[in-house]
Scaffold this active site. Structure first.
Site, PDB file in Angstrom:
ATOM      1  N   ASP A   1      12.888 -27.377  16.321  1.00  0.00           N
ATOM      2  CA  ASP A   1      12.090 -28.223  15.442  1.00  0.00           C
ATOM      3  C   ASP A   1      11.727 -27.482  14.148  1.00  0.00           C
ATOM      4  O   ASP A   1      11.413 -26.285  14.178  1.00  0.00           O
ATOM      5  CB  ASP A   1      10.807 -28.609  16.195  1.00  0.00           C
TER       6      ASP A   1
ATOM      7  N   GLU B   1      16.883 -28.699  13.476  1.00  0.00           N
ATOM      8  CA  GLU B   1      16.318 -29.833  12.738  1.00  0.00           C
ATOM      9  C   GLU B   1      16.108 -29.378  11.289  1.00  0.00           C
ATOM     10  O   GLU B   1      15.082 -28.796  10.955  1.00  0.00           O
ATOM     11  CB  GLU B   1      14.979 -30.292  13.335  1.00  0.00           C
TER      12      GLU B   1
HETATM   13  C1  GLC Z   1       9.556 -32.262  12.963  1.00  0.00           C
HETATM   14  C2  GLC Z   1       9.352 -33.487  13.826  1.00  0.00           C
HETATM   15  C3  GLC Z   1       8.180 -34.257  13.311  1.00  0.00           C
HETATM   16  C4  GLC Z   1       6.963 -33.367  13.340  1.00  0.00           C
HETATM   17  C5  GLC Z   1       7.210 -32.042  12.615  1.00  0.00           C
HETATM   18  C6  GLC Z   1       6.165 -31.034  12.921  1.00  0.00           C
HETATM   19  O1  GLC Z   1       9.904 -32.580  11.677  1.00  0.00           O
HETATM   20  O2  GLC Z   1      10.535 -34.255  13.850  1.00  0.00           O
HETATM   21  O3  GLC Z   1       7.972 -35.416  14.064  1.00  0.00           O
HETATM   22  O4  GLC Z   1       5.880 -34.023  12.740  1.00  0.00           O
HETATM   23  O5  GLC Z   1       8.434 -31.457  13.001  1.00  0.00           O
HETATM   24  O6  GLC Z   1       6.366 -30.430  14.160  1.00  0.00           O
END
Ligand code: GLC
Length: 608
Positions: free
Chosen positions: A259, A301
């Site tokens: 993430d 991500e």
């Molecule tokens: C990522 C997740 C999102 C979250 C962020 C903070 O972007 O997809 O939903 O708010 O991380 O962890």
């Protein structure tokens, strides 16, 4: 030496020099490095036999995830099945959907009222009690493995919840734990950071720091104030987080979604995004995975502009993530829906198609997050479009402000200063299914369903792993219930995070229903995708000039077959001339010279 030891030793020897070199360059503490190595071995020793066997199989076929036979779905455990046992009970439904890759959104312990949808983790070793236990997760993963479904889980490594034990001890004044985060005695340094660091949630959580009155200190909080950024300059943080990662792997998780990975390294005077050391950390993580559990995949991500995304694959000699999200393509598809002009999408696809074939992208239309309009504004500028005005247009279009707009949804982090806003809504609502239902208009409904299927068709034609957002397979609409919940009301992303409506699945077999048309429309394409080699990532893809800016053509050339996808992004019927004879993959019709397309219609055609 026992066979297992030999295997470990060989993997370890393969990577140890580079791992040590990177680690020492970053931390230069032998003792911590030794501890990391000893712990890696322990995780290997306690890794289950069945997982070790899967590691070996996947190691022997390192491209196991690159074919066209993987179909993903992402979901919130609670919304879909109530809890982990509920998800397990519904695996038959997922099988019916053809799913063999299941992304469960964060499910580790997280304070109920300050969870950011589970992305504020208070304990990496404990499942949220309402979802079940770690044993339930292991049991689900093991059942999925038996049924050929890989499980993906979020590893939220940039921050912890303020309720995490480390955060609690830091708040209690323990220096050792404060050093695991970014703590400051006053605003001097934080305000210097603020000069160069952009904001993630400018409206819902402005600023990158939070004042803690009880200890009179400032802590870095890039996301929500209750999500404290971890300091990866501290080797203890790195080691401990690697143990959490390996713990996930040993539960039987196949894909680790890292993430918010671009954010994990901070330096004063920079944007604190995509810094070189982030790549060092991901590279180390990749090697640690390859030593202990080579069967697992890292999914980064990286929701950034295209030139920032691709470096997260690393290089062929020093790979980092196995897979990344095709985020710019996703945003550009929706841009094309609003503009009815395929030029930008073509440009975007051309740049993706020129990348090395071994790069694996996850293709998607919607996910649990908002759509940020991260588009190629240089090109748009060249065509006379101004960035701020264009974003405004997109948001107006998708919130349904225009007379001809069929979309429904809401803005997200509408920033009055930058006049920047992102967008939230489900695929079906954005395609006009919600509007057609409201107006009870059959014609509009036909068109909306065609658009929905066309966008999925586009997604399924791409190389990589298509991931369906749970609910999209039955045309789930926006869910406004979040507005009644004080914890969620401010965060409009919850409009597309609604409860999965099982009643909709009862309508799948009923001829003519929205659910029947979408579900089987998708199934048909997914099956074709799995059957034909032309969808494999070895096939070459390129865009075709269709002599009409509202028509997109994509040609895939495989070893034995060629496949042409033609997509009409216009709300008017179109005729397309063809140079060769093509056979429709969806209905066996053949086309010689010309093709007629209804508004938002598409064709998947093949030639041997
Ligand atoms: C990522 C997740 C999102 C979250 C962020 C903070 O972007 O997809 O939903 O708010 O991380 O962890």
């Amino acid at each position: 030496m026992k066979k297992e030891e030999e295997i470990y030793e060989a993997r370890f020897q393969k990577h140890i020099d580079e791992l040590k070199w990177l680690y020492m360059e970053l931390y230069d503490v032998q003792e911590h490095f030794d501890e990391l190595c000893a712990s890696m071995k322990q995780f290997y020793d306690t890794r289950k036999k069945v997982l070790k066997a899967s590691d070996l199989t996947r190691e022997a076929d390192p491209d196991w995830y690159k074919g066209s036979d993987i179909l993903g779905m992402m979901m919130y455990t609670k919304m879909f099945g109530g809890n982990l046992k509920g998800v397990k009970k519904h695996l038959d439904y997922l099988k019916e959907c053809g799913i063999n890759y299941l992304h469960l959104m964060p499910l580790m312990e997280s304070p109920k009222d300050r969870s950011d949808g589970g992305y504020a983790v208070a304990d990496f070793r404990k499942v949220q009690p309402e979802l079940g236990t770690v044993r339930d997760l292991e049991s689900l993963a093991s059942e999925c493995r038996k049924q050929g479904i890989s499980i993906c889980l979020d590893f939220v490594m940039n921050h912890t919840s303020e309720d995490h034990e480390w955060a609690k001890r830091a708040r209690a004044g323990e220096k050792e734990y404060q050093d695991r985060y970014f703590f400051y005695d006053n605003w001097d340094i934080p305000s210097q950071f603020e000069k160069t660091v952009p904001q993630v949630f400018p409206t819902t959580a402005p600023g990158n720091f939070t004042w803690l009155p009880e200890i009179e200190k400032v802590v870095m909080t890039t996301f929500y104030p209750y999500q404290w950024d971890l300091n990866y300059a501290n080797p203890v943080v790195f080691n401990e987080m690697m143990y959490n990662f390996l713990y996930f792997a040993n539960l039987g998780i196949d894909i680790i979604r890292i993430d918010a990975v671009p954010y994990i390294w901070k330096e004063l005077g920079t944007s604190c995004r995509n810094l070189q050391k982030v790549h060092t950390i991901v590279r180390m993580m990749r090697m640690i995975g390859e030593i202990v559990c080579p069967g697992i995949l890292l999914l980064g991500e990286v929701v950034m502009e295209p030139e920032k995304v691709v470096p997260y694959f690393g290089t062929p000699e020093k790979p980092e993530c196995h897979m990344l999200y095709n985020v710019t393509t996703m945003a550009t598809i929706w841009n094309t829906v609003a503009t009815k002009d395929t030029r930008l999408l073509e440009k975007q696809l051309d740049s993706v198609y020129h990348l090395p074939g071994e790069y694996t992208f996850l293709n998607y239309l919607r996910c649990h997050d908002d759509i940020g309009w991260g588009l190629d504004y240089d090109s748009l500028g060249g065509w006379g479009m101004d960035q701020v005005a264009h974003k405004q247009f997109l948001n107006d279009f998708f919130t349904g402000k225009y007379k001809e707009s069929f979309s429904r949804g809401v803005l997200y982090n509408d920033d009055p200063v930058s006049r920047d806003a992102r967008f939230c809504g489900t695929t079906a609502s954005m395609c006009g299914i919600e509007e057609a239902l409201e107006k009870q208009d059959e014609g509009k409904m036909d068109q909306a369903i065609r658009l929905d299927l066309m966008l999925h068709g586009f997604m399924l034609q791409q190389s990589g792993i298509p991931v369906i957002y749970s609910g999209d397979e039955v045309g789930a609409l926006n869910d406004n219930h979040y507005k009644e919940d004080p914890e969620k009301a401010e965060d409009s992303r919850y409009i597309h995070r609604g409860q999965f409506d099982w009643k909709l699945t009862e309508k799948i077999p009923q001829e003519g229903t929205v659910q029947n048309r979408i579900f089987y429309g998708l199934r048909r394409m997914e099956e074709i995708r799995m059957e034909h080699e032309v969808f494999s990532s070895d096939a070459l893809a390129r865009t075709m000039d269709m002599e009409d800016d509202s028509i997109l053509g994509i040609l895939r050339t495989g070893e034995t077959e060629e496949m042409l996808g033609v997509y009409n992004f216009s709300d008017a019927p179109k005729k397309v001339s063809l140079q060769e004879t093509w056979t429709d993959l969806l209905n066996d019709e053949t086309y010689d010279t010309e093709l007629s397309l209804k508004p938002y219609d598409f064709r998947w055609m093949i030639r041997k």
